[in-house]
Design a protein around this motif. Sequence first.
Motif, mmCIF file in Angstrom:
data_model
loop_
_atom_site.group_PDB
_atom_site.id
_atom_site.type_symbol
_atom_site.label_atom_id
_atom_site.label_comp_id
_atom_site.label_asym_id
_atom_site.label_seq_id
_atom_site.Cartn_x
_atom_site.Cartn_y
_atom_site.Cartn_z
ATOM 1 N N UNK A 1 1.202 -1.289 0.569
ATOM 2 C CA UNK A 1 0.262 -0.313 -0.132
ATOM 3 C C UNK A 1 1.116 1.012 -0.264
ATOM 4 N N UNK A 2 0.921 1.631 -1.153
ATOM 5 C CA UNK A 2 1.930 2.998 -1.734
ATOM 6 C C UNK A 2 1.069 3.776 -1.469
ATOM 7 N N UNK B 1 -8.523 0.936 8.153
ATOM 8 C CA UNK B 1 -9.532 0.593 6.372
ATOM 9 C C UNK B 1 -8.512 0.537 5.942
ATOM 10 N N UNK B 2 -7.769 1.087 5.500
ATOM 11 C CA UNK B 2 -6.879 1.175 4.218
ATOM 12 C C UNK B 2 -6.589 -0.621 4.231
ATOM 13 N N UNK C 1 -8.171 -3.243 0.995
ATOM 14 C CA UNK C 1 -7.125 -3.454 0.571
ATOM 15 C C UNK C 1 -7.117 -5.048 0.701
#
Lengths: 189, 337
Positions: B190-191, B205-206, B210
């Motif tokens: 997750x960039x 939440x990310x 993802x």
Amino acid sequence: MANYSTNEFKGGLKIMLDGEPCNILENEYVKPGKGQAFNRVKIRKLISGKVLEKTFRSGESVEGADVMDTELAYLYTDGEFYHFMNNDTFEQIAADEKALGDNKKWLVENDVCIITLWNGSPITVTPPNFVELEITETDPGLKGDTAGTGGKPATLSTGAVVRVPLFVQTGEVIRVDTRSGEYVSRAQK
Amino acid sequence: MRHVLFISNWCTTAFMSTWKPTTSHHARLARATMLKHIRQFFEDRHVLEVETPLLCHGTITDEHLDAFHTQYHFDSTGSPVSLYLQTSPEYAMKRLLCAESGAIYQICKAFRHEGEGRWHNPEFTMLEWYRPGFDHYELMAEVDALLMTTLHTAPADVMTYQQAFDEHIGICPLSAPSSILLESMTRFDINIDSPHTLSRDSMLQLLFSVVVEPNIGQERPCFIHSFPASQAALATINKEDERVADRFEVYFKGAELANGFNELSSASEQRKRFIGDNEKRQANGQETKPIDEHFLHALEHGLPPCAGVALGIDRLLMLQLGVSTIRDVINFPTHIA
């Protein structure tokens, strides 16, 4: 160059990332009911060709990249640069080895290629999907021996090597798909 | 010459194809049938259909939800007042519950001032219902029954938020320090710029959307419950573990389909959370939102113990039809509305 907010993101938009022009391939808006909104974006870096995923906070702005595609005919190489010409305006542009990369083996004189310009300079050269090239060298192959051998390698006039069926011989002109590097057919005379 | 013509015609040509609905006739039929089945489902269970206003004086204070806002110039006070399109009919429906309406449901439009996407249109159709006497487990069972009726799904999987993180990321979402969350984001590519400035909930939440979401609810719906207490503005806190709230979400084939919880009935606690939201908004430089006093007064009167849930009808239709964008089920999405 204009800035773009994440709301304007869509496939094909050109933006700057880490100092390199990039093309947005896919954009997905992610918003949990009770959470912050993000844009998950799939991006191709136009110089290195690298594809990566990047997450932006929705509403963030990024710098646009002055990138445009132009159709130019290949003229010749002087060994260092590859020269292309706009067939309407006769304007010429020279691309270096780096912009060509692997694609230089598909350059055929007078073929119209797509040259991607960033701030006016070529960064990539995309040859036509199909090119016709002459075979300069391939094993003769045994007559009648055509069953399921997977063909043989053939060297083309540009140095490209492709697998061809056994019945195709040196001196013949063949049609090649530049995206896959595969033999398609003998050229239509 | 060609270019000149192109430019002068642009304004009219831009609208030439956009007058048309983005749905097929098949999708419109499916929506009508779906609504009929939902109404039958609730009639069979003696849940009353109600209507509540979409345009209200109050609105949600949540830092990540924004309502469309307008000025009303005909108020009896003589001065213009702010009115908000509702992000969900929750407050008004709870006012009905406080007035002893019993079990109620509503199918209505909801509006959120946010981006469009594959799963998002700023105006959408919501099904919301409340069950006095139910806890969130009983309500989850009823949501599952509705999904089996409308989508013919198999009985759903159920797991806690904590179990989902443990299974798919290998961390505990309730106790892991931010450094572990940041490390997990890197581990799963997750960039994002300045990740350390994200709130703890945004990091979770990310990671959830993802990493966890693509791995749950693919074959059958998946209920995730016991969310961190910080991610549930109107839910009760769990009696055994105060780190989590009695809230659940339903995920199916990549869609966040429904969000439900045991309803918080304490007016003072609710007021505290609204004020807390507004303080967060102020700290972020966002404008603060008026607190819905009608709603708080109703809570003071008394809300019967109940559980409630909101479900996105457009997403339900997308899943039923197997289409990949919400535009295929909404006749005129906002960009051409």
